[in-house]
Design an enzyme around this catalytic site. Structure first.
Site, PDB file in Angstrom:
ATOM      1  N   HIS A  21       0.829  -1.212   0.000  1.00 50.99           N
ATOM      2  CA  HIS A  21       0.000   0.000   0.000  1.00 50.99           C
ATOM      3  C   HIS A  21       0.859   1.255   0.000  1.00 50.99           C
ATOM      4  O   HIS A  21       0.688   2.146  -0.847  1.00 50.99           O
ATOM      5  CB  HIS A  21      -0.917  -0.008   1.230  1.00 50.99           C
ATOM      6  CG  HIS A  21      -1.806   1.183   1.326  1.00 50.99           C
ATOM      7  ND1 HIS A  21      -3.073   1.217   0.816  1.00 50.99           N
ATOM      8  CD2 HIS A  21      -1.602   2.427   1.863  1.00 50.99           C
ATOM      9  CE1 HIS A  21      -3.618   2.405   1.027  1.00 50.99           C
ATOM     10  NE2 HIS A  21      -2.743   3.150   1.670  1.00 50.99           N
ATOM     11  N   GLU A  22       1.772   1.324   0.957  1.00 51.12           N
ATOM     12  CA  GLU A  22       2.625   2.508   1.041  1.00 51.12           C
ATOM     13  C   GLU A  22       3.587   2.569  -0.143  1.00 51.12           C
ATOM     14  O   GLU A  22       3.979   3.658  -0.572  1.00 51.12           O
ATOM     15  CB  GLU A  22       3.396   2.510   2.360  1.00 51.12           C
ATOM     16  CG  GLU A  22       2.523   2.555   3.605  1.00 51.12           C
ATOM     17  CD  GLU A  22       1.606   3.765   3.643  1.00 51.12           C
ATOM     18  OE1 GLU A  22       1.956   4.817   3.050  1.00 51.12           O
ATOM     19  OE2 GLU A  22       0.526   3.662   4.264  1.00 51.12           O
ATOM     20  N   HIS A  25       1.945   4.554  -2.885  1.00 47.30           N
ATOM     21  CA  HIS A  25       2.087   5.997  -2.662  1.00 47.30           C
ATOM     22  C   HIS A  25       3.508   6.450  -3.007  1.00 47.30           C
ATOM     23  O   HIS A  25       3.713   7.478  -3.669  1.00 47.30           O
ATOM     24  CB  HIS A  25       1.816   6.342  -1.195  1.00 47.30           C
ATOM     25  CG  HIS A  25       0.389   6.157  -0.771  1.00 47.30           C
ATOM     26  ND1 HIS A  25      -0.671   6.638  -1.495  1.00 47.30           N
ATOM     27  CD2 HIS A  25      -0.137   5.572   0.336  1.00 47.30           C
ATOM     28  CE1 HIS A  25      -1.798   6.353  -0.858  1.00 47.30           C
ATOM     29  NE2 HIS A  25      -1.500   5.700   0.243  1.00 47.30           N
TER      30      HIS A  25
END
Length: 364
Positions: A21-22, A25
């Site tokens: 997820h990170e 980003h």
């Protein structure tokens, strides 16, 4: 040893999903020319860390309940406040807040998107590399005094559909039944002795699990490899699985919001740890499938329009696009604190549900 295995499974599953997820980003921020100051797995005290050539601090922290990417100009890990006072003009161009609206939206959306991508890759790998894993929807046991027994369901019956939704795997039965509203009946089509019949069943809300249950068990205890799927079939079934899990979750959340059901089967960190351990005990195939489902859940939850979450940021960007200017930082901060308070209440409530259930499981 079992407790350590469950802890290991929880940290493993959550770490994989959070890193992906990170990482979404992070990669999109780099592509858009944003300087990333920190990439953290976990919160709190730093246990390990190193700086790369581009000035990003990679670190692992004490509390393994998430992670974050902190970009240049952010005052906090949630990108809720900005501070650009001490930055040069060159540095300002590398801040998240100075990027065009569409780039900021892409950076935020990339996190949930990579969660879905991870789930798709894992599911595709299972379908294409191992095969379709199924437990036939054939009744192996009917519990005494259960809803199934009262409705006339018998051992050997094959469930074809529930409320006109096709049942291909035994797990589909529980997934569909869990979405029924309290007091509502189910229309179940079964195949018995090569003759199709339709039965009406009202699930019993079993107090131990706080879930609507039919009271049936499968004919087999383990997954069976039915067949390896081709490339196109694997892609199609992976996409269909992503869609079904997403729609079912949204339907469940909608029932909670409208008051059609009580959120008694919510799972917090302890519940996820429990399920992670169970998945690990089931073998690597089950664990991979579980990671895929957790990744879908994390991606979807982050897309909800709640301030602090990615969906909340995207909601604010939509408002900014309509107004041609962002809301004041004061209003945005109030929304963030409201969203954070809401999430803390949900966290506390899920823990309140998790603790007694797990204690009961340990001592039974």
């Amino acid at each position: 040893m079992i407790s350590l295995a469950y802890l290991f499974a929880f940290v493993l599953v959550l770490s994989i999903v959070v890193i992906v997820h990170e990482g979404g980003h992070f990669l999109m921020a780099r592509l858009c020319g944003v300087q990333v100051e920190e990439f953290s797995l976990g919160f709190g005290k730093e246990l390990w860390g190193r700086n790369d050539k581009k000035g990003t601090r990679w670190k692992v922290c004490l509390i393994p309940l998430g992670g974050y990417v902190k970009m240049l100009g952010d005052e906090d890990a949630a990108s809720a406040q900005k501070s650009t006072k001490k930055l040069s003009e060159k540095e300002l161009k590398k801040t998240f807040f100075m990027k065009p609206l569409w780039q900021r939206a892409l950076i935020i959306f990339a996190g949930p998107a990579t969660n879905y991508l991870l789930a798709f890759i894992l599911l595709f790998g299972l379908f294409f590399g191992v095969g379709r894993l199924v437990v036939p929807p054939v009744i192996g046991e009917v519990m005494p005094d259960s809803a199934a027994q009262k409705a006339g369901i018998m051992v050997g019956d094959k469930i074809i559909s529930i409320n006109d939704r096709q049942v291909a795997d035994f797990s589909d039965i529980g997934r569909i039944v869990r979405l029924v509203e309290y007091g509502k009946s189910l229309k179940i089509n079964i195949l018995r002795n090569d003759i199709q019949q339709e039965l009406t069943v009202e699930p019993i809300w079993e107090t131990k699990h706080q879930l609507p249950l039919l009271g049936v068990q499968s004919l087999v205890d383990n997954y069976q490899v039915e067949e390896k799927l081709g490339f196109i079939e694997s892609v199609s079934l992976s996409a269909e699985t992503l869609w079904n899990v997403t729609v079912d979750t949204l339907r469940y959340l909608g029932q909670i919001i409208t008051g059609a059901r009580v959120p008694r089967d919510l799972r917090g960190p302890l519940g996820i740890a429990e399920a992670s351990g169970d998945a690990l005990m089931g073998g690597w195939i089950v664990l991979i499938g579980f990671i895929a489902n957790v990744s879908i859940a994390i991606g979807l939850m982050n897309l909800l329009p709640i301030p602090v979450l990615d969906g909340g940021h995207l909601m604010l960007y939509a408002v900014e696009a309509v107004r041609r200017k962002p809301l004041s930082e004061k209003i945005q901060n109030r929304l963030v604190y409201t969203g954070l308070s809401f999430l803390l209440v949900i966290f506390a409530y899920s823990m309140f549900l998790d603790v007694p259930r797990i204690i009961k499981r340990i001592f039974e």
